[in-house]
Enzyme design. Structure first.
Site, PDB file in Angstrom:
ATOM      1  N   ASP A 144     -26.717 -10.804  85.972  1.00  0.00           N
ATOM      2  CA  ASP A 144     -26.676  -9.207  84.824  1.00  0.00           C
ATOM      3  C   ASP A 144     -27.229  -8.613  86.775  1.00  0.00           C
ATOM      4  OD1 ASP A 144     -26.940  -6.506  83.737  1.00  0.00           O
ATOM      5  OD2 ASP A 144     -26.736  -7.748  81.788  1.00  0.00           O
ATOM      6  N   TRP A 164     -24.149  25.364  96.837  1.00  0.00           N
ATOM      7  CA  TRP A 164     -24.911  23.358  95.426  1.00  0.00           C
ATOM      8  C   TRP A 164     -25.611  23.685  96.957  1.00  0.00           C
ATOM      9  CZ3 TRP A 164     -25.387  19.107  97.930  1.00  0.00           C
ATOM     10  CH2 TRP A 164     -25.087  18.978  98.955  1.00  0.00           C
ATOM     11  N   SER A 195     -31.118   8.208  90.236  1.00  0.00           N
ATOM     12  CA  SER A 195     -30.324   8.372  91.075  1.00  0.00           C
ATOM     13  C   SER A 195     -31.618   6.471  92.043  1.00  0.00           C
ATOM     14  CB  SER A 195     -30.306   8.871  92.153  1.00  0.00           C
ATOM     15  OG  SER A 195     -29.110   9.805  92.064  1.00  0.00           O
ATOM     16  N   HIS A 200     -27.917  16.000 104.915  1.00  0.00           N
ATOM     17  CA  HIS A 200     -27.319  14.585 105.551  1.00  0.00           C
ATOM     18  C   HIS A 200     -27.095  13.306 105.180  1.00  0.00           C
ATOM     19  CE1 HIS A 200     -23.509  14.875 108.013  1.00  0.00           C
ATOM     20  NE2 HIS A 200     -24.430  13.608 108.547  1.00  0.00           N
ATOM     21  N   TYR A 247     -23.475  10.679 103.045  1.00  0.00           N
ATOM     22  CA  TYR A 247     -23.244   8.816 103.003  1.00  0.00           C
ATOM     23  C   TYR A 247     -23.382   8.276 102.170  1.00  0.00           C
ATOM     24  CZ  TYR A 247     -23.043  10.816 108.453  1.00  0.00           C
ATOM     25  OH  TYR A 247     -22.180  11.327 109.501  1.00  0.00           O
ATOM     26  N   SER A 296     -12.532  -1.682 101.848  1.00  0.00           N
ATOM     27  CA  SER A 296     -12.937  -2.829 102.731  1.00  0.00           C
ATOM     28  C   SER A 296     -12.714  -4.021 101.639  1.00  0.00           C
ATOM     29  CB  SER A 296     -14.568  -3.171 103.620  1.00  0.00           C
ATOM     30  OG  SER A 296     -14.376  -1.874 104.520  1.00  0.00           O
ATOM     31  N   THR A 323     -18.034   5.647 113.250  1.00  0.00           N
ATOM     32  CA  THR A 323     -16.959   5.726 112.045  1.00  0.00           C
ATOM     33  C   THR A 323     -15.716   4.757 112.567  1.00  0.00           C
ATOM     34  OG1 THR A 323     -17.782   7.248 111.947  1.00  0.00           O
ATOM     35  CG2 THR A 323     -16.246   7.501 110.825  1.00  0.00           C
ATOM     36  N   LYS A 367     -15.124   1.723 112.061  1.00  0.00           N
ATOM     37  CA  LYS A 367     -14.501   1.195 111.069  1.00  0.00           C
ATOM     38  C   LYS A 367     -13.333   1.201 110.596  1.00  0.00           C
ATOM     39  CE  LYS A 367     -18.881   1.948 108.379  1.00  0.00           C
ATOM     40  NZ  LYS A 367     -18.329   0.793 107.429  1.00  0.00           N
ATOM     41  N   ARG A 425     -16.888  31.173 103.585  1.00  0.00           N
ATOM     42  CA  ARG A 425     -16.780  30.624 102.421  1.00  0.00           C
ATOM     43  C   ARG A 425     -17.189  30.730 101.345  1.00  0.00           C
ATOM     44  NH1 ARG A 425     -20.932  25.280 103.148  1.00  0.00           N
ATOM     45  NH2 ARG A 425     -20.142  24.519 100.873  1.00  0.00           N
TER      46      ARG A 425
END
Lengths: 516, 380
Positions: free
Chosen positions: A96, A132, A161, A244, A248, A259, A319, A322, A441
């Protein structure tokens, strides 16, 4: 014989089982995805044509704000925590999560946070309407009264979180089965370990910045109020120091999901496992050094502007590694294209397109033309929708048979994929053009010059929304009446989670497996 | 005469040019790209933009090309057998180093342009730009002390916004008082804001600067081609963020000088008008016009406001209370309302206060003269 779950509501309220909590996170996220989606469709309906047709500008601003908040904090983040809850213990051979009671708490405060946030829509003065990113002083001196509820909701989300992140780190570092060394862990576990550190590093920064807002609004401080000696730009520095890495946080676990899926359906091991780990870590470290690229137009000194430009461009390197690794994993494989694979391939292609526009945005002088236009909206939706949302969708199709022991309908799954794929591109690709043509925007109305692209975006968005209703139907149908799944589920699957029966029993790995 | 092979090469070129003709009208309805603009900076930015774009296209073609090739060839249904390689140090080094080289190639011209953009020295003219909710104020700084300043507001009528009338060509991109600048001169913008953050953007000039309370940031332009250039506020600044456009008229020096002199004369006339006494009817009528232009976007045309956000004028404590408090609120603002003391002349303040105290069912019967407002401001 292991005991099973309790019955009725108390099973869900009091559960400390990682699978139950994982399911609750996923369903909660699904519900928030639809709520945030409704907000998005209200925005797109208003923007279908020039002129004001459906909503007032103030309500429009509430919609853009709530759409962003609900999607980021309510849909994407809880979905990844849900996936981590389900999969991390099963992938590392743990019975667990390390801190099961805290796990229960970190989930159960979330519905209250979002009930609080959603309730602001019905308050006098309306919901938060400052975007936001809630830039001060629009979100402090000039905010509606509901901003206080928004601040409290953000605090609760942050606490959730942080607890979730602590739990994941404690689980991964302490509860791996014998022989499961760090460099043998599945990449999903690795990306989540790194993500959890990011969360612990930046969620307190978010809590700090909203607390400073609270002080400015109610206790007479002037952190962000120029008239009182404060600094509105300080807000942006603190916000993006959180914001920022947050980007990620929403994409690294997606890297882990993809992956896992691509090697399964290419029937070939992941190319460059260790470089994937290092690239993820590099991206995480760089994410702390690039925040001001969101602020190229605030008037930073030349050297600041230049350093942040260079650091941001540097992110393209890991990046890129990847993307090259995923493509090379596919190369000379023996591929089949089940629904999870389709979503993963679309992830690689569309995320790369989002990466390209990200590279363009990194070029500070060019950003003077892109900044705060629809080009930016196109960019971050290309990284978030095919990035986070598609990878979550792929993960659900991939692991659902393990969760509920039943297969989804492949034809319906592929239909869902193509509808979502077409809808997404129809919605977000034209935004590149309207942005480059000069459409800012967050505006409820626009010059007819932008009309055609906006109409196309709106049509695409409704198609995308309809595709997600189909997704809900597919998931429910699979759970209720899907064909029985085998333990391995997929021909090419590898890893501990596929060694347990389908559906996974309530308790797995009560005695740790041996990993060679 | 061209050789046959050369003609074969030229033919597609003609076909391409002919194909471009309908594309010209197509481009106005389906605009695809950034405009080149009319300044050296905007052209450099456009060049950078295109350069990076083509790099992305090349990388995309290579990466996606390999991907689609492998998806087509290496599929199980075609009998592909999986290989087992999973590492190759040389390959991994190559695809780390090549992107670094490409990034350096991109960074060099980007740095040059950035240096150019930041060079705000030696300007011929300074204009102070102040963002307000939801309008721009332009102040032409003058070494003699005779500054010219005015506000620039959206002129698109509500009837077009609510679709009661067809939309004009410059819908939402038209203002009552555009900024005028002389061509061929280096104009420096000093950008700030009075309430929340705004951002002043004109795509054709390649200038975008956030307008932030408490800061004065610099930007500059040197327009080469006369014309009217339009832009919008690009930082969310509240309800009417989408309704505060920027319009710049770039004109010949002589036309600019004449325009500036006209503005100065108008300012002198207003200074005279303050000394006059107006009738109630004059005040009320002018006040109604001022109200509709400056107040109605929040307090609404019927004075009823929006519950919880924008208080009603009808029956308001301030509009039916002491005159001094009413003038104070209009001049200084407060509780989220911006101050209007700067953007409205004393005549306008007197008129709008008189109007508010006698409209929407308010019936105070009093009238305020411009001189009262001047006295109030001096007494502060």
């Amino acid at each position: 014989m292991a005991h099973g779950p309790a019955h009725g509501l108390s099973r869900w309220l009091y559960t400390t089982n990682h699978k139950d909590i994982g399911s609750m996170y996923l369903w909660f996220s699904f519900a928030m995805f639809f709520l945030g989606g409704i907000f998005a469709l209200i925005i797109r309906a208003e923007l279908f044509e020039p002129g004001l047709q459906i909503v007032e500008p103030n309500f429009f601003n509430q919609m853009t704000t709530m759409h962003g908040l609900v999607m980021v904090f309510g849909a994407v983040m809880p979905a990844f925590v849900g996936l981590a809850n389900w999969m991390v213990p099963m992938m590392i051979g743990a019975p667990d999560m390390a801190l099961p009671r805290m796990n229960n708490l970190s989930f159960w405060i979330l519905p209250f946070a979002f009930a609080l946030l959603a309730s602001t829509l019905f308050m006098q003065g309306g919901a938060p309407n400052f975007g936001w990113t809630f830039y001060a002083p629009l979100s402090t001196t000039y905010a509606p009264p509901s901003v206080t509820f928004f601040i409290f909701a953000v605090h609760i989300m942050g606490a959730s979180s942080i607890m979730g992140a602590i739990n994941i780190i404690a689980t991964i570092l302490n509860m791996r089965a014998p022989g499961m060394t760090l460099m043998k862990m599945p990449l999903f576990v690795w990306t989540w370990l790194i993500t959890a550190y990011l969360l612990i590093a930046v969620m307190p920064v978010l809590a700090g910045v909203v607390t400073m807002m609270l002080m400015d609004i109610h206790f007479g401080t002037s952190f962000f109020n120029a008239a009182g000696g404060g600094d509105p730009v300080l807000f942006q520095h603190i916000f993006w120091f959180f914001g920022h890495p947050e980007v990620y946080i929403m994409i690294l676990p997606a890297f882990g999901v993809v992956s896992a899926i691509i090697p399964t359906f290419a029937r070939k091991p992941l190319f460059g496992y260790s470089s994937m780990v290092y690239a993820t870590a590099s991206i995480a470290i760089l994410s702390f050094m690039v925040w001001a690229h969101h602020m190229f137009t605030v008037g930073m000194p030349f050297i600041g502007e230049w350093v942040f430009m260079i650091a941001t461009m540097a992110i393209a390197v890991p990046t890129g590694v990847k993307v090259f690794n995923w493509v090379t994993t596919m190369y000379k494989g023996s591929m089949t294209f089940e629904t999870p694979m389709l979503f993963s391939i679309a992830f690689v292609i569309l995320f790369t397109i989002g990466g390209f526009s990200g590279l363009m945005l990194a070029i500070a002088p060019a950003d003077f033309q892109y900044h705060d236009t629809y080009f930016v909206v196109a960019h971050f939706h290309y990284v978030l929708v095919p990035g986070a949302i598609f990878s979550i969708t792929a993960a659900v199709y991939y692991w659902l048979p393990k969760w509920c022991g039943r297969m989804y309908d492949e034809t319906l799954g592929k239909t869902h994929f193509w509808l979502a794929f077409i809808g997404l591109n129809l919605t977000f690709f034209p935004m590149h053009f309207s942005g480059l043509a000069g459409m800012p925007r967050r505006i409820p109305d626009y010059n007819p010059l932008f009309a055609n692209w906006n109409m196309m975006s709106s049509i695409g968005s409704f198609l995308f929304g309809a595709a997600q209703v189909l997704f809900l139907y597919i998931v429910i149908r699979a759970i209720v009446s899907g064909r029985k799944a085998t333990d391995r589920v997929w021909e090419g699957s590898h890893g501990l989670e596929w060694t347990v029966p389908s559906p996974a029993p309530y308790h797995t790995f009560t005695t740790p497996p041996k990993v060679d | 005469m061209l050789g046959k092979s050369k003609r074969l090469l030229v033919l597609p070129l003609y076909a391409f040019l002919v194909a471009l003709l309908p594309a010209v009208s197509w481009a106005t309805e389906w605009p695809l790209n950034m405009t080149e603009g009319v300044t050296s900076v905007s052209r450099e930015i456009h060049g950078l933009h295109m350069q990076i774009f083509w790099w992305c296209v090349v990388i995309g073609v290579v990466v996606f090309g390999v991907m689609f090739y492998t998806m087509f060839v290496h599929r199980k249904s075609r009998g592909a057998k999986p290989a087992h390689f999973h590492e190759n140090v040389t390959l991994e080094l190559i695809w780390t180093i090549i992107p670094v080289i490409i990034l350096v190639i991109m960074a060099v011209p980007a740095t040059k342009t950035l240096v150019h953009i930041y060079d705000t020295d030696d300007a011929d003219l300074d204009i102070l730009i102040t963002g307000y909710q939801w309008k721009w104020k332009y102040e032409y700084l003058d070494s003699q002390g005779e500054n010219v300043s005015f506000f620039s507001l959206l002129t698109t009528p509500t009837s077009q916004i609510t679709n009661a009338e067809p939309k004009s060509e410059h819908y939402l991109l038209e203002v009552d008082e555009p900024m005028y600048i002389p061509i061929g001169k280096k104009v420096r913008f000093l950008v700030t804001a009075a309430d929340v953050i705004h951002s002043w953007w004109v795509p054709a000039l390649g200038v975008k600067r956030d307008a932030i309370p408490g800061y004065i940031h610099e930007a500059w332009t040197k327009v080469e081609v006369p014309g009217v250039y339009r832009g919008q506020c690009t930082e969310l600044c509240g309800k009417d963020h989408g309704f505060m456009p920027v319009v710049v008229h770039a004109v010949e020096q002589a036309e600019y000088d004449a325009w500036l002199e006209g503005k100065r004369e108008k300012a002198r006339a207003i200074a005279e008008a303050v000394k006059q006494t107006l009738t109630f009817q004059q005040l009320y009528e002018q006040g109604e016009a001022v109200y509709n232009k400056n107040c109605a976007s929040c307090h609404l045309a019927d004075g009823k406001g929006v519950a919880g956000v924008f208080p009603a004028i009808a029956g308001s404590k301030i509009a039916t209370g002491p005159v001094a408090d009413h003038i104070n609120r209009v001049v200084k603002g407060g509780v989220g309302m911006p101050p209007f003391g700067e953007q409205l002349s004393p005549v306008d303040v007197a008129a709008v206060v008189t109007f508010q105290r006698n409209a929407f069912g308010n019936n105070m019967g009093d009238q305020i003269q411009p001189i009262d407002v001047v006295n109030f401001k001096q007494g502060q």
